[in-house]
Design a protein around this motif. Sequence first.
Motif, PDB file in Angstrom:
ATOM      1  N   ALA A  56       0.829  -1.206   0.000  1.00 51.31           N
ATOM      2  CA  ALA A  56       0.000   0.000   0.000  1.00 51.31           C
ATOM      3  C   ALA A  56       0.860   1.251   0.000  1.00 51.31           C
ATOM      4  N   ARG A  57       1.935   1.229   0.776  1.00 52.32           N
ATOM      5  CA  ARG A  57       2.846   2.384   0.806  1.00 52.32           C
ATOM      6  C   ARG A  57       3.527   2.562  -0.547  1.00 52.32           C
ATOM      7  N   LEU A  58       3.893   1.459  -1.171  1.00 52.54           N
ATOM      8  CA  LEU A  58       4.587   1.527  -2.451  1.00 52.54           C
ATOM      9  C   LEU A  58       3.676   2.023  -3.556  1.00 52.54           C
ATOM     10  N   GLN A  59       2.442   1.521  -3.597  1.00 55.56           N
ATOM     11  CA  GLN A  59       1.510   1.901  -4.664  1.00 55.56           C
ATOM     12  C   GLN A  59       0.820   3.231  -4.378  1.00 55.56           C
ATOM     13  N   GLY A  60       0.694   3.577  -3.116  1.00 55.98           N
ATOM     14  CA  GLY A  60       0.147   4.878  -2.772  1.00 55.98           C
ATOM     15  C   GLY A  60      -1.348   5.029  -2.928  1.00 55.98           C
ATOM     16  N   GLY A  61      -2.076   3.937  -3.022  1.00 57.12           N
ATOM     17  CA  GLY A  61      -3.521   4.032  -3.189  1.00 57.12           C
ATOM     18  C   GLY A  61      -4.269   3.350  -2.059  1.00 57.12           C
ATOM     19  N   ASP A  62      -5.570   3.581  -2.019  1.00 56.46           N
ATOM     20  CA  ASP A  62      -6.402   2.936  -1.002  1.00 56.46           C
ATOM     21  C   ASP A  62      -6.641   1.464  -1.314  1.00 56.46           C
ATOM     22  N   TYR A  63      -6.570   1.121  -2.590  1.00 56.16           N
ATOM     23  CA  TYR A  63      -6.763  -0.267  -3.000  1.00 56.16           C
ATOM     24  C   TYR A  63      -5.619  -0.666  -3.930  1.00 56.16           C
ATOM     25  N   GLY A  64      -5.254  -1.925  -3.906  1.00 56.16           N
ATOM     26  CA  GLY A  64      -4.209  -2.372  -4.827  1.00 56.16           C
ATOM     27  C   GLY A  64      -3.958  -3.857  -4.684  1.00 56.16           C
ATOM     28  N   ARG A  65      -3.254  -4.390  -5.670  1.00 56.21           N
ATOM     29  CA  ARG A  65      -2.893  -5.800  -5.638  1.00 56.21           C
ATOM     30  C   ARG A  65      -1.555  -5.983  -6.335  1.00 56.21           C
ATOM     31  N   GLN A  66      -0.907  -7.102  -6.050  1.00 55.62           N
ATOM     32  CA  GLN A  66       0.375  -7.418  -6.671  1.00 55.62           C
ATOM     33  C   GLN A  66       0.441  -8.921  -6.899  1.00 55.62           C
TER      34      GLN A  66
END
Length: 244
Positions: A42-52
């Motif tokens: 979350a810190r890396l992508q900077g968004g409220d939602y995300g996946r990897q």
Amino acid sequence: MTSHADLGFDIDIRDTDAVADRRDELVAAVRDHAGQIAYQLARLQGGDYGRQALSTPGGEWTVKHEAGELEFLLFSPTSGSDVYVVSTKQPPDPGALATALADYPNVVAAWNDHVASLSGVLDDVSADFPEPDSTDGLVAERDRVLDAIRDACSVMAGEIYRYEGDEYGTFTSRVDGDRWELKWDEGTVSYLRVGGTGGCYLLSQYEAPSALDVREYAEPFRGFVDAYNEFVADAESDLAAVDL
């Protein structure tokens, strides 16, 4: 009363509580551990939602977060069905969980490799940016022209209000193919719009128009004022012809 033995079922049914408890312990441990990956993601992508998605020798893992909290951890093995190791729904099958956990150290290593691959990626990026130019002068010029347009429209709105006698109304005219509309409310300007519904609001109760719009319509506004003056002249002529 017929017993299990009478029916030929002389076999004890084993209790699954121990297996379920151990499954739940492992899922909780993975949730806590993978939660650290979700937080860092979350810190890396900077968004409220995300996946990897992360590839391993055993398959592919997907980490999904919501506001930095682990939402699910999905393992898609190279052969076999997907298993949600961590999810907001039902816990995984113990056998599928065992298969996934055998590969779990690999996904942690894959995450670490992913982070390492980004190390230094911004080292050569300069933060020395040019100073943005101020728009103060441009805004002041726009407001100067708009103030002059508003003053003229205020006079027009007040005079039409006196003439018409209605609390609110509009004065419209077509100038160089564009429809101009001045709306008044009890003698004050409500809006001045060019181009009909969806057109440009030179005057309104909301935001000011762009400087480019003001530049485009400032000169044609003279034609709108001329149309108003013609309207007044015709009205005076009509009234002068009345014989009492």
